[in-house]
Design a protein around this motif. Structure first.
Motif, PDB file in Angstrom:
ATOM      1  N   GLY A   1       0.802  -1.220   0.000  1.00 32.44           N
ATOM      2  CA  GLY A   1       0.000   0.000   0.000  1.00 32.44           C
ATOM      3  C   GLY A   1       0.833   1.268   0.000  1.00 32.44           C
ATOM      4  O   GLY A   1       0.297   2.364  -0.063  1.00 32.44           O
ATOM      5  N   GLY A   2       2.163   1.131   0.127  1.00 29.88           N
ATOM      6  CA  GLY A   2       3.048   2.288   0.052  1.00 29.88           C
ATOM      7  C   GLY A   2       3.292   2.980   1.386  1.00 29.88           C
ATOM      8  O   GLY A   2       2.957   2.470   2.453  1.00 29.88           O
ATOM      9  N   ASP A   3       3.885   4.174   1.289  1.00 32.61           N
ATOM     10  CA  ASP A   3       4.298   4.920   2.482  1.00 32.61           C
ATOM     11  C   ASP A   3       3.126   5.330   3.368  1.00 32.61           C
ATOM     12  O   ASP A   3       3.233   5.306   4.594  1.00 32.61           O
ATOM     13  N   ASP A   4       2.002   5.714   2.760  1.00 34.28           N
ATOM     14  CA  ASP A   4       0.833   6.090   3.567  1.00 34.28           C
ATOM     15  C   ASP A   4       0.338   4.908   4.395  1.00 34.28           C
ATOM     16  O   ASP A   4      -0.035   5.065   5.554  1.00 34.28           O
ATOM     17  N   SER A   5       0.352   3.728   3.811  1.00 34.31           N
ATOM     18  CA  SER A   5      -0.057   2.526   4.551  1.00 34.31           C
ATOM     19  C   SER A   5       0.937   2.185   5.653  1.00 34.31           C
ATOM     20  O   SER A   5       0.544   1.730   6.726  1.00 34.31           O
ATOM     21  N   LEU A   6       2.225   2.408   5.388  1.00 36.06           N
ATOM     22  CA  LEU A   6       3.237   2.186   6.416  1.00 36.06           C
ATOM     23  C   LEU A   6       3.005   3.138   7.590  1.00 36.06           C
ATOM     24  O   LEU A   6       3.032   2.719   8.755  1.00 36.06           O
ATOM     25  N   ASN A   7       2.768   4.403   7.289  1.00 39.80           N
ATOM     26  CA  ASN A   7       2.481   5.386   8.347  1.00 39.80           C
ATOM     27  C   ASN A   7       1.259   4.969   9.152  1.00 39.80           C
ATOM     28  O   ASN A   7       1.252   5.054  10.384  1.00 39.80           O
ATOM     29  N   SER A   8       0.215   4.534   8.462  1.00 47.16           N
ATOM     30  CA  SER A   8      -1.009   4.094   9.132  1.00 47.16           C
ATOM     31  C   SER A   8      -0.746   2.868  10.007  1.00 47.16           C
ATOM     32  O   SER A   8      -1.205   2.790  11.145  1.00 47.16           O
ATOM     33  N   TYR A   9       0.010   1.913   9.472  1.00 48.73           N
ATOM     34  CA  TYR A   9       0.358   0.716  10.244  1.00 48.73           C
ATOM     35  C   TYR A   9       1.084   1.101  11.530  1.00 48.73           C
ATOM     36  O   TYR A   9       0.744   0.628  12.620  1.00 48.73           O
ATOM     37  N   LEU A  10       2.091   1.954  11.410  1.00 43.77           N
ATOM     38  CA  LEU A  10       2.858   2.354  12.589  1.00 43.77           C
ATOM     39  C   LEU A  10       1.995   3.136  13.581  1.00 43.77           C
ATOM     40  O   LEU A  10       2.068   2.910  14.785  1.00 43.77           O
ATOM     41  N   ARG A  11       1.164   4.033  13.072  1.00 45.03           N
ATOM     42  CA  ARG A  11       0.289   4.828  13.939  1.00 45.03           C
ATOM     43  C   ARG A  11      -0.671   3.919  14.721  1.00 45.03           C
ATOM     44  O   ARG A  11      -0.927   4.138  15.899  1.00 45.03           O
ATOM     45  N   ASN A  12      -1.180   2.873  14.061  1.00 43.46           N
ATOM     46  CA  ASN A  12      -2.155   1.982  14.693  1.00 43.46           C
ATOM     47  C   ASN A  12      -1.536   0.899  15.572  1.00 43.46           C
ATOM     48  O   ASN A  12      -2.217   0.341  16.427  1.00 43.46           O
ATOM     49  N   ASN A  13      -0.268   0.586  15.359  1.00 45.49           N
ATOM     50  CA  ASN A  13       0.336  -0.536  16.076  1.00 45.49           C
ATOM     51  C   ASN A  13       1.423  -0.168  17.069  1.00 45.49           C
ATOM     52  O   ASN A  13       1.724  -0.954  17.960  1.00 45.49           O
ATOM     53  N   LEU A  14       2.010   1.016  16.919  1.00 47.59           N
ATOM     54  CA  LEU A  14       3.058   1.450  17.832  1.00 47.59           C
ATOM     55  C   LEU A  14       2.435   1.859  19.161  1.00 47.59           C
ATOM     56  O   LEU A  14       1.502   2.652  19.189  1.00 47.59           O
ATOM     57  N   LYS A  15       2.941   1.293  20.244  1.00 50.50           N
ATOM     58  CA  LYS A  15       2.440   1.613  21.586  1.00 50.50           C
ATOM     59  C   LYS A  15       3.564   2.273  22.369  1.00 50.50           C
ATOM     60  O   LYS A  15       4.606   1.667  22.587  1.00 50.50           O
ATOM     61  N   TYR A  16       3.330   3.514  22.761  1.00 49.02           N
ATOM     62  CA  TYR A  16       4.356   4.252  23.514  1.00 49.02           C
ATOM     63  C   TYR A  16       4.534   3.574  24.869  1.00 49.02           C
ATOM     64  O   TYR A  16       3.582   3.458  25.636  1.00 49.02           O
ATOM     65  N   PRO A  17       5.720   3.102  25.203  1.00 47.20           N
ATOM     66  CA  PRO A  17       5.939   2.457  26.505  1.00 47.20           C
ATOM     67  C   PRO A  17       5.590   3.410  27.655  1.00 47.20           C
ATOM     68  O   PRO A  17       5.954   4.594  27.628  1.00 47.20           O
TER      69      PRO A  17
END
Length: 127
Positions: free
Chosen positions: A36-52
């Protein structure tokens, strides 16, 4: 559109290396891509990254520089930290990279090849 966790994709260092006894082809004229490209990568990280929680409590921010290999099938292997902030943020960056779906691999000379990829992951606290 920028996400809470800004992501910067850095061009792969063009150097010859080995991974499991196989040569990583260099130079690469096409980079592997997230589905899906860079926008999908950004979305993936935004939705899956959990700030410790401890890092959030201590107001620790910065960029964790990760490196991984996208193999011939698009799988992410050999994930490592190139530049650390602190252990909990490094661990979270590794966790989220390891859970990524398969990428679109690179074909060079009619054959799929392994490619080293650097992905900086920025941890920012929005107030």
């Amino acid at each position: 559109m920028k996400s809470i966790y800004s992501i910067f994709i850095v061009i792969v260092f063009l150097m010859i290396g080995t991974c499991f006894g196989q040569i990583i082809v260099c130079p690469i004229y096409q980079m592997p891509s997230f589905p899906g490209g860079d926008d999908s990568l950004n979305s993936y990280l935004r939705n899956n990254l959990k700030y410790p929680k401890e890092a959030l409590k201590d107001s620790v921010q910065g960029i964790v520089y990760t490196n991984f290999i996208v193999d011939e099938t698009g799988k992410i292997i050999d994930v490592k930290i190139l530049k650390s902030i602190r252990n909990d943020l490094d661990s979270e960056a590794i966790r989220v990279v390891c859970l990524m779906p398969d990428w679109k691999p690179v074909k060079q000379g009619g054959k799929y090849v392994k490619v080293s990829f650097n992905l900086p992951i920025k941890f920012t606290i929005n107030k």
